[in-house]
Design an enzyme around this catalytic site. Sequence first.
Site, short mmCIF file in Angstrom:
data_model
loop_
_atom_site.label_atom_id
_atom_site.label_comp_id
_atom_site.label_asym_id
_atom_site.label_seq_id
_atom_site.Cartn_x
_atom_site.Cartn_y
_atom_site.Cartn_z
N TYR A 144 6.32 13.40 4.70
CA TYR A 144 5.62 13.09 3.45
C TYR A 144 4.83 11.82 3.66
O TYR A 144 5.34 10.85 4.21
CB TYR A 144 6.63 12.90 2.32
N ASP A 239 2.58 6.79 10.45
CA ASP A 239 2.80 6.42 9.05
C ASP A 239 4.12 5.62 9.01
O ASP A 239 5.19 6.20 8.98
CB ASP A 239 2.88 7.66 8.18
N LYS A 267 5.78 -0.41 0.96
CA LYS A 267 7.19 -0.72 0.70
C LYS A 267 7.55 -2.17 1.08
O LYS A 267 7.18 -3.12 0.38
CB LYS A 267 8.08 0.30 1.42
P1 KE4 Z 1 3.75 5.49 -2.08
O1 KE4 Z 1 2.36 6.00 -2.46
O2 KE4 Z 1 4.85 6.19 -2.83
O3 KE4 Z 1 3.82 3.95 -2.15
O4 KE4 Z 1 3.97 5.79 -0.51
C1 KE4 Z 1 3.85 7.13 -0.08
C2 KE4 Z 1 4.60 7.29 1.23
C3 KE4 Z 1 3.86 7.36 2.40
N1 KE4 Z 1 4.48 7.48 3.60
C4 KE4 Z 1 5.83 7.54 3.69
C5 KE4 Z 1 6.47 7.68 5.03
C6 KE4 Z 1 6.63 7.47 2.51
O5 KE4 Z 1 7.98 7.52 2.61
C7 KE4 Z 1 6.00 7.34 1.26
C8 KE4 Z 1 6.78 7.31 -0.04
N2 KE4 Z 1 8.19 7.53 0.07
C9 KE4 Z 1 8.85 8.13 -1.06
C10 KE4 Z 1 10.35 8.19 -0.78
N3 KE4 Z 1 10.67 9.09 0.23
C11 KE4 Z 1 8.56 7.39 -2.32
C12 KE4 Z 1 9.50 7.70 -3.45
C13 KE4 Z 1 8.80 8.42 -4.57
O6 KE4 Z 1 7.92 9.27 -4.29
O7 KE4 Z 1 9.15 8.12 -5.74
#
Ligand code: KE4
Length: 418
Positions: A144, A239, A267
């Site tokens: 993801y 990523d 993060k």
């Molecule tokens: P955000 O747009 O949510 O800040 O980041 C997206 C993203 C991109 N790449 C990786 C490897 C990620 O894990 C994420 C976001 N992670 C999820 C949890 N697995 C965010 C939690 C959520 O969607 O509420």
Amino acid sequence: MNTSRSEALLARAQELVPGGVNSPVRAFRSVGGTPRFMARANGARLWDADGNEYIDFIGSWGPMLLGHRHPEILAAIEDALTIGTSFGAPTEREIELAEEIRDAVPSMEMIRLVNSGTEATMSALRVARGFTGRDLTIKFEGCYHGHVDSLLVKAGSGMATLGIVDTAGVPKAFADTTVALPYNSVEALERAFAAHGSEIAAVILEPVVGNMGCVLPSSAFLEALVSLTRKHGALLIFDEVMTGFRVARGGAQAMFGVTPDLSTFGKIIGGGLPIGAYGGRKEIMLKVAPVGNVYQAGTLSGNPLAVSAGLAMLRHIRLNPGLYEGLETRAAALCEGLPAGLTVNRVGSMFTLFFTETPVTDYEAAKTSDTARFGRFFHHLLERGVYFPPSQFEAAFVSTAHTAGDIAHTRQAIAEFF
Ligand code: KE4
């Protein structure tokens, strides 16, 4: 456990907000029950609206490497408030944060700050297409990368949690620019490059996956990623939104000794405030406006609050490199010698307990997990004040705020389930 306030808040929230949550994975849809509306946090603890206390192993899905409300981060935010919250103009501390990231991750020769991991991956892909003049992207099933239209193909995290294979609303033309392959499959990668090599702009992956649950890359897979992208003129994008400053100060690329062309972060680099970053080789990043012709922008990019919190976080990490040994010790104490019937994947302080006896090296293997039993396990822990991610297909995190007592209590709660 009394959850009446959370239940009432959920009913009220659902009138206004889809599912009552501002991000799907928070809704407990795959584990059932009432999502806990949180009231406050400190260190490794969360307290919900009913006053129930939890040991937190989500850590806001990764940012809380040092636990909640770390004094150095709070002080940095309070200091930032004295100068203002957003100018929409460049500031020195944005340079300082970029310097901290480059100092830790040398492949980040040039960096652009954005406001989320999604913005970071979306922008990195656009730059890769602009630099190569190509349209195709390779991603991996179960990974993801945020809710980027073209990357919501066989994605992990909330989509895996909800069993959504491909989201509605993405034009077929967008989805067709993405080829999704099995993670760790050298053969599939070789076949894709043999078929489309000259059309592939980039290969993007989580170098340690968190979003199908925690999955490690094989060394053969990493070698193939580097050799095939180089051979065919495609860019390799790591990523590191989750792994950056999590698995090591230099991220997974430092751990594996692999230098990607572009990397994305989020993060931890914001210390708990909204942030993202993308960057990499200078010749690629010079394609980004206003220097180059790949446009990307953001009202709050580099805002003083998030940058100040991120600076405090990254400075703390730089000045306390031993913290990773401490995280390793705590996480190992939690994850080693757990009951049979589980597959435990862990890299440093990120881990997943898969309810399957199949070794989990890709998404198909992850999906052999008994998600119903995971749901019962999740609630068993919750009732005992332990808050794991409400999904089999997510990573859990240990912070520097977790104590040996927290680990012992959690192991006891786990043991009582089996
Ligand atoms: P955000 O747009 O949510 O800040 O980041 C997206 C993203 C991109 N790449 C990786 C490897 C990620 O894990 C994420 C976001 N992670 C999820 C949890 N697995 C965010 C939690 C959520 O969607 O509420």
